[in-house]
Design a protein around this motif. Structure first.
Motif, PDB file in Angstrom:
ATOM      1  N   ASN A  46       0.817  -1.210   0.000  1.00 18.81           N
ATOM      2  CA  ASN A  46       0.000   0.000   0.000  1.00 18.81           C
ATOM      3  C   ASN A  46       0.852   1.261   0.000  1.00 18.81           C
ATOM      4  OD1 ASN A  46      -2.384  -1.452  -0.032  1.00 18.81           O
ATOM      5  ND2 ASN A  46      -2.702  -1.343   2.180  1.00 18.81           N
ATOM      6  N   GLN A  47       2.008   1.208   0.658  1.00 17.69           N
ATOM      7  CA  GLN A  47       2.891   2.369   0.683  1.00 17.69           C
ATOM      8  C   GLN A  47       3.351   2.745  -0.721  1.00 17.69           C
ATOM      9  OE1 GLN A  47       6.158   2.319   3.468  1.00 17.69           O
ATOM     10  NE2 GLN A  47       5.008   1.137   4.961  1.00 17.69           N
ATOM     11  N   TYR A  48       3.477   1.734  -1.572  1.00 15.13           N
ATOM     12  CA  TYR A  48       3.952   1.974  -2.941  1.00 15.13           C
ATOM     13  C   TYR A  48       2.822   1.917  -3.970  1.00 15.13           C
ATOM     14  CZ  TYR A  48       8.616   1.575  -1.020  1.00 15.13           C
ATOM     15  OH  TYR A  48       9.763   1.791  -0.285  1.00 15.13           O
ATOM     16  N   ASN A  49       1.579   1.984  -3.491  1.00 20.31           N
ATOM     17  CA  ASN A  49       0.407   1.942  -4.372  1.00 20.31           C
ATOM     18  C   ASN A  49       0.370   0.680  -5.237  1.00 20.31           C
ATOM     19  OD1 ASN A  49      -0.334   4.386  -3.333  1.00 20.31           O
ATOM     20  ND2 ASN A  49       0.082   5.575  -5.175  1.00 20.31           N
ATOM     21  N   ILE A  50       0.856  -0.420  -4.687  1.00 19.13           N
ATOM     22  CA  ILE A  50       0.844  -1.685  -5.408  1.00 19.13           C
ATOM     23  C   ILE A  50      -0.488  -2.398  -5.167  1.00 19.13           C
ATOM     24  CG2 ILE A  50       1.808  -4.020  -5.446  1.00 19.13           C
ATOM     25  CD1 ILE A  50       3.573  -2.132  -6.893  1.00 19.13           C
ATOM     26  N   SER A  51      -1.198  -2.701  -6.251  1.00 23.68           N
ATOM     27  CA  SER A  51      -2.436  -3.471  -6.170  1.00 23.68           C
ATOM     28  C   SER A  51      -2.171  -4.876  -6.706  1.00 23.68           C
ATOM     29  CB  SER A  51      -3.539  -2.813  -7.005  1.00 23.68           C
ATOM     30  OG  SER A  51      -3.869  -1.539  -6.487  1.00 23.68           O
ATOM     31  N   TYR A  52      -2.568  -5.875  -5.964  1.00 28.63           N
ATOM     32  CA  TYR A  52      -2.393  -7.254  -6.419  1.00 28.63           C
ATOM     33  C   TYR A  52      -3.541  -8.088  -5.892  1.00 28.63           C
ATOM     34  CZ  TYR A  52      -0.533  -8.076  -1.687  1.00 28.63           C
ATOM     35  OH  TYR A  52      -0.379  -8.154  -0.319  1.00 28.63           O
ATOM     36  N   ARG A  53      -3.771  -9.224  -6.521  1.00 26.00           N
ATOM     37  CA  ARG A  53      -4.831 -10.106  -6.052  1.00 26.00           C
ATOM     38  C   ARG A  53      -4.559 -11.537  -6.482  1.00 26.00           C
ATOM     39  NH1 ARG A  53      -9.660 -10.658  -9.673  1.00 26.00           N
ATOM     40  NH2 ARG A  53      -9.095  -9.848 -11.725  1.00 26.00           N
ATOM     41  N   ARG A  54      -5.157 -12.424  -5.745  1.00 25.20           N
ATOM     42  CA  ARG A  54      -5.017 -13.857  -5.998  1.00 25.20           C
ATOM     43  C   ARG A  54      -6.054 -14.295  -7.022  1.00 25.20           C
ATOM     44  NH1 ARG A  54      -4.382 -18.583  -1.451  1.00 25.20           N
ATOM     45  NH2 ARG A  54      -5.501 -20.263  -2.525  1.00 25.20           N
ATOM     46  N   ILE A  55      -5.623 -15.105  -7.992  1.00 26.51           N
ATOM     47  CA  ILE A  55      -6.506 -15.643  -9.021  1.00 26.51           C
ATOM     48  C   ILE A  55      -6.543 -17.163  -8.866  1.00 26.51           C
ATOM     49  CG2 ILE A  55      -6.952 -15.857 -11.495  1.00 26.51           C
ATOM     50  CD1 ILE A  55      -7.132 -13.003 -10.566  1.00 26.51           C
ATOM     51  N   GLU A  56      -7.714 -17.696  -8.543  1.00 22.09           N
ATOM     52  CA  GLU A  56      -7.840 -19.136  -8.358  1.00 22.09           C
ATOM     53  C   GLU A  56      -7.746 -19.858  -9.703  1.00 22.09           C
ATOM     54  OE1 GLU A  56      -7.845 -20.492  -5.427  1.00 22.09           O
ATOM     55  OE2 GLU A  56      -7.987 -18.559  -4.383  1.00 22.09           O
ATOM     56  N   GLN A  57      -7.040 -21.007  -9.686  1.00 19.94           N
ATOM     57  CA  GLN A  57      -6.888 -21.834 -10.890  1.00 19.94           C
ATOM     58  C   GLN A  57      -7.038 -23.294 -10.510  1.00 19.94           C
ATOM     59  OE1 GLN A  57      -3.074 -20.822 -12.607  1.00 19.94           O
ATOM     60  NE2 GLN A  57      -3.975 -19.226 -13.865  1.00 19.94           N
ATOM     61  N   GLY A  58      -8.259 -23.782 -10.496  1.00 16.83           N
ATOM     62  CA  GLY A  58      -8.508 -25.162 -10.100  1.00 16.83           C
ATOM     63  C   GLY A  58      -8.099 -25.375  -8.659  1.00 16.83           C
ATOM     64  N   THR A  59      -7.155 -26.282  -8.441  1.00 20.04           N
ATOM     65  CA  THR A  59      -6.674 -26.556  -7.086  1.00 20.04           C
ATOM     66  C   THR A  59      -5.504 -25.662  -6.698  1.00 20.04           C
ATOM     67  OG1 THR A  59      -5.188 -28.280  -7.922  1.00 20.04           O
ATOM     68  CG2 THR A  59      -7.403 -28.959  -7.244  1.00 20.04           C
ATOM     69  N   SER A  60      -5.089 -24.766  -7.571  1.00 20.19           N
ATOM     70  CA  SER A  60      -3.960 -23.877  -7.295  1.00 20.19           C
ATOM     71  C   SER A  60      -4.383 -22.436  -7.540  1.00 20.19           C
ATOM     72  CB  SER A  60      -2.751 -24.255  -8.172  1.00 20.19           C
ATOM     73  OG  SER A  60      -1.607 -23.498  -7.800  1.00 20.19           O
ATOM     74  N   TYR A  61      -3.431 -21.540  -7.641  1.00 24.80           N
ATOM     75  CA  TYR A  61      -3.724 -20.133  -7.890  1.00 24.80           C
ATOM     76  C   TYR A  61      -2.481 -19.441  -8.435  1.00 24.80           C
ATOM     77  CZ  TYR A  61      -1.191 -19.097  -3.510  1.00 24.80           C
ATOM     78  OH  TYR A  61      -0.231 -18.997  -2.535  1.00 24.80           O
ATOM     79  N   THR A  62      -2.709 -18.275  -9.014  1.00 27.41           N
ATOM     80  CA  THR A  62      -1.613 -17.408  -9.410  1.00 27.41           C
ATOM     81  C   THR A  62      -1.898 -16.025  -8.844  1.00 27.41           C
ATOM     82  OG1 THR A  62      -0.233 -16.661 -11.266  1.00 27.41           O
ATOM     83  CG2 THR A  62      -2.613 -16.691 -11.624  1.00 27.41           C
ATOM     84  N   MET A  63      -1.000 -15.073  -9.114  1.00 26.33           N
ATOM     85  CA  MET A  63      -1.157 -13.725  -8.577  1.00 26.33           C
ATOM     86  C   MET A  63      -1.145 -12.711  -9.721  1.00 26.33           C
ATOM     87  SD  MET A  63      -1.316 -14.310  -5.292  1.00 26.33           S
ATOM     88  CE  MET A  63      -1.185 -12.649  -4.608  1.00 26.33           C
ATOM     89  N   GLU A  64      -2.033 -11.746  -9.616  1.00 30.85           N
ATOM     90  CA  GLU A  64      -2.101 -10.646 -10.581  1.00 30.85           C
ATOM     91  C   GLU A  64      -1.441  -9.434  -9.942  1.00 30.85           C
ATOM     92  OE1 GLU A  64      -5.852  -9.804 -12.993  1.00 30.85           O
ATOM     93  OE2 GLU A  64      -5.881  -8.237 -11.482  1.00 30.85           O
ATOM     94  N   HIS A  65      -0.515  -8.803 -10.654  1.00 30.16           N
ATOM     95  CA  HIS A  65       0.249  -7.713 -10.042  1.00 30.16           C
ATOM     96  C   HIS A  65       0.880  -6.827 -11.111  1.00 30.16           C
ATOM     97  CE1 HIS A  65       4.388  -9.338 -10.833  1.00 30.16           C
ATOM     98  NE2 HIS A  65       3.673 -10.442 -10.990  1.00 30.16           N
ATOM     99  N   PRO A  66       1.208  -5.577 -10.758  1.00 30.63           N
ATOM    100  CA  PRO A  66       1.955  -4.721 -11.678  1.00 30.63           C
ATOM    101  C   PRO A  66       3.398  -5.202 -11.782  1.00 30.63           C
ATOM    102  CG  PRO A  66       0.967  -3.453  -9.875  1.00 30.63           C
ATOM    103  CD  PRO A  66       0.865  -4.891  -9.524  1.00 30.63           C
ATOM    104  N   ALA A  67       4.122  -4.698 -12.773  1.00 28.78           N
ATOM    105  CA  ALA A  67       5.475  -5.190 -13.011  1.00 28.78           C
ATOM    106  C   ALA A  67       6.495  -4.065 -13.123  1.00 28.78           C
ATOM    107  CB  ALA A  67       5.496  -6.048 -14.277  1.00 28.78           C
TER     108      ALA A  67
END
Length: 202
Positions: free
Chosen positions: A139-160
């Motif tokens: 939050n200090q760096y205005n970074i927004s990210y979220r978890r994306i479910e993928q079946g039994t696992s997940y990935t993360m959505e984030h800026p680069a």
């Protein structure tokens, strides 16, 4: 039902594409004016990949290349960390530090971070913590990210973006996804020259 092949890559790349979307961090030009860059806010404390508690105040006096990502990222994070690693190899050790802050602390343990970050550069520092600690720093760096479910696992959505902080901890630039190591080196050298000039005026 299993996720489609390549979907992990797609979701990781989404972080780069969403930089221009409303509500997420905008990708500023590398030479952006100070008013267009987010404020880093207060200092923070996280856990380094060697298990020690890491206080951001210890970075004062060094230029910092800062990146938020996760070790399971299949493409975007390895590319950005490779560029950071090459930039670190081209710069004096006493001038610059590289930081990788995980946004996936549930999987990115200290041990996993240790083997991951040192692959890109022996002095690259990996940082993790609790979900709350990571969210606070992001939050200090205005970074927004979220978890994306993928079946039994997940990935993360984030800026680069790669943040470039001056020796006082002020964000001086954001290098957008795909910036070369040579570009990062030029940024660091420019900031170092500016800092030296300011010190000479004191």
């Amino acid at each position: 039902m299993n996720a489609r092949p390549g979907s992990r890559l797609i979701h990781c790349l989404v972080g780069a594409l969403l930089l221009t979307s409303p509500g997420l961090l905008l990708s500023a030009p590398v030479n952006a004016k100070a008013e267009s860059l987010p404020s880093a806010g207060d200092s923070f404390t996280l856990t380094a990949h060697d298990g020690s508690r890491f206080e951001s105040d210890r970075l004062k006096g060094k230029i910092v290349l800062l990146y938020f990502g996760f070790t399971s990222c299949p493409d975007v994070c390895p590319l950005e960390l490779s560029n950071i690693g090459r930039a670190l190899h081209a710069l004096p050790d006493d001038q610059v530090t590289g930081l990788f802050v995980t946004i996936d602390p549930s999987r990115d343990t200290v041990e996993r971070l240790a083997s991951y970050v040192t692959f890109f550069h022996p002095d690259l520092i990996g940082l993790t913590g609790t979900e709350e600690e990571i969210r606070e720093v992001a939050n200090q760096y205005n970074i927004s990210y979220r978890r994306i479910e993928q079946g039994t696992s997940y990935t993360m959505e984030h800026p680069a973006n790669v943040y470039v902080l001056d020796p006082e901890g002020t964000i001086r630039a954001m290098a957008p996804f795909g910036s070369t190591s040579e570009h990062l080196v030029r940024l660091v050298r420019g900031i170092a020259a500016d800092s030296a000039a300011m010190s000479g005026q004191d």
